[in-house]
Design an enzyme around this catalytic site. Sequence first.
Site, PDB file in Angstrom:
ATOM      1  N   LYS A  45      31.692  77.439  29.542  1.00  0.00           N
ATOM      2  CA  LYS A  45      33.021  77.032  29.073  1.00  0.00           C
ATOM      3  C   LYS A  45      33.375  77.643  27.721  1.00  0.00           C
ATOM      4  CE  LYS A  45      34.778  75.158  31.676  1.00  0.00           C
ATOM      5  NZ  LYS A  45      35.321  75.753  32.947  1.00  0.00           N
ATOM      6  N   HIS A 101      24.372  82.740  31.488  1.00  0.00           N
ATOM      7  CA  HIS A 101      24.449  81.642  30.528  1.00  0.00           C
ATOM      8  C   HIS A 101      23.083  81.396  29.876  1.00  0.00           C
ATOM      9  CE1 HIS A 101      28.485  80.633  31.591  1.00  0.00           C
ATOM     10  NE2 HIS A 101      28.211  80.082  32.749  1.00  0.00           N
ATOM     11  N   SER A 131      36.419  71.086  27.242  1.00  0.00           N
ATOM     12  CA  SER A 131      36.544  71.797  28.515  1.00  0.00           C
ATOM     13  C   SER A 131      35.448  71.360  29.487  1.00  0.00           C
ATOM     14  CB  SER A 131      36.474  73.303  28.268  1.00  0.00           C
ATOM     15  OG  SER A 131      36.617  74.021  29.469  1.00  0.00           O
ATOM     16  N   MET A 225      46.074  85.331  34.518  1.00  0.00           N
ATOM     17  CA  MET A 225      44.791  85.046  35.156  1.00  0.00           C
ATOM     18  C   MET A 225      44.872  83.768  35.995  1.00  0.00           C
ATOM     19  SD  MET A 225      41.946  85.951  32.252  1.00  0.00           S
ATOM     20  CE  MET A 225      40.730  85.062  33.207  1.00  0.00           C
TER      21      MET A 225
END
Length: 287
Positions: A45, A101, A131, A225
């Site tokens: 995020k 990640h 988020s 997007m």
Amino acid sequence: MTEADLYVEYKGVYLPKSVHPPESLKHYEDFIFRPDDVLIVTFPKSGTTWMQEITPLVLSEGDLSSVQSLPNWDRVPWLEEHRAILLNLEQRPSPRVFATHYHRYMMNESYFKVKPKVLYVMRNPKDVFTSSFHYFGMASYLVKPGTPDEFLEKFLNGKTMFGSWFDHVKGWLKAKDEDHILYIAYEEMIQDLKGSVSRIAQFLGKSLSEEVVEKIADSCVFQNMKQNKMSNYSLVPEEFMDQKKSAFLRKGIAGDWKNFFTEAQTERFNAFYEDKMKDVEFKFCWD
């Protein structure tokens, strides 16, 4: 369901079992990097999807075909997820672009030997938390966040997927003297997207005209997007991500945490942040 039901603990952090089965973790351990690979590294995020849009466009010098025809998880796959096994990544032409990640200490032997180019994207952790709270509430493969206070304690103490934001950022910043890593902030990209595209292009050895930079930046504006089904995760089945609960691409702004945090939560977060980051010399744009 609980962490024991949905997560596996791998190298000290929680990973969702459904997208990180043992064979995918082994695949990453054995993965062979090339010197001209480009690796987008983020804590979840923090702008991964955005960089999965920008980077292929920079490398293709503005050719929109890949971002209009390939879902971003195949366009720029996560090396630790099960899809990586299916995509025959070793057969992809150079330069290949991947995402991860992983914390730096989790990277494999080939990474440290080859040192591919790294785009490390950071974001204000309060916005990452905000988020994440919405995302954990809509994704069936993640443990539900509970109340904001409950999730805050998990987030601060690294008891969510991929562990601690603080450890992730500090670990990658330890490599700040290595010239194969570019550090860029989500907030920088919001403030000056064209300048950020130019900076990324220079780092990747691409000399782009002003016209191409503007074309890329326009394509990567959040609203564009959000309308691109190859980037907005609308292709993901509802039982996996219920976007009626929260859109995957939700707001794309900086500072949304101010609409979410209570005063007590802000004080708790600030005190924790100041303690954990007190020895970090890097100047963050949100400080």
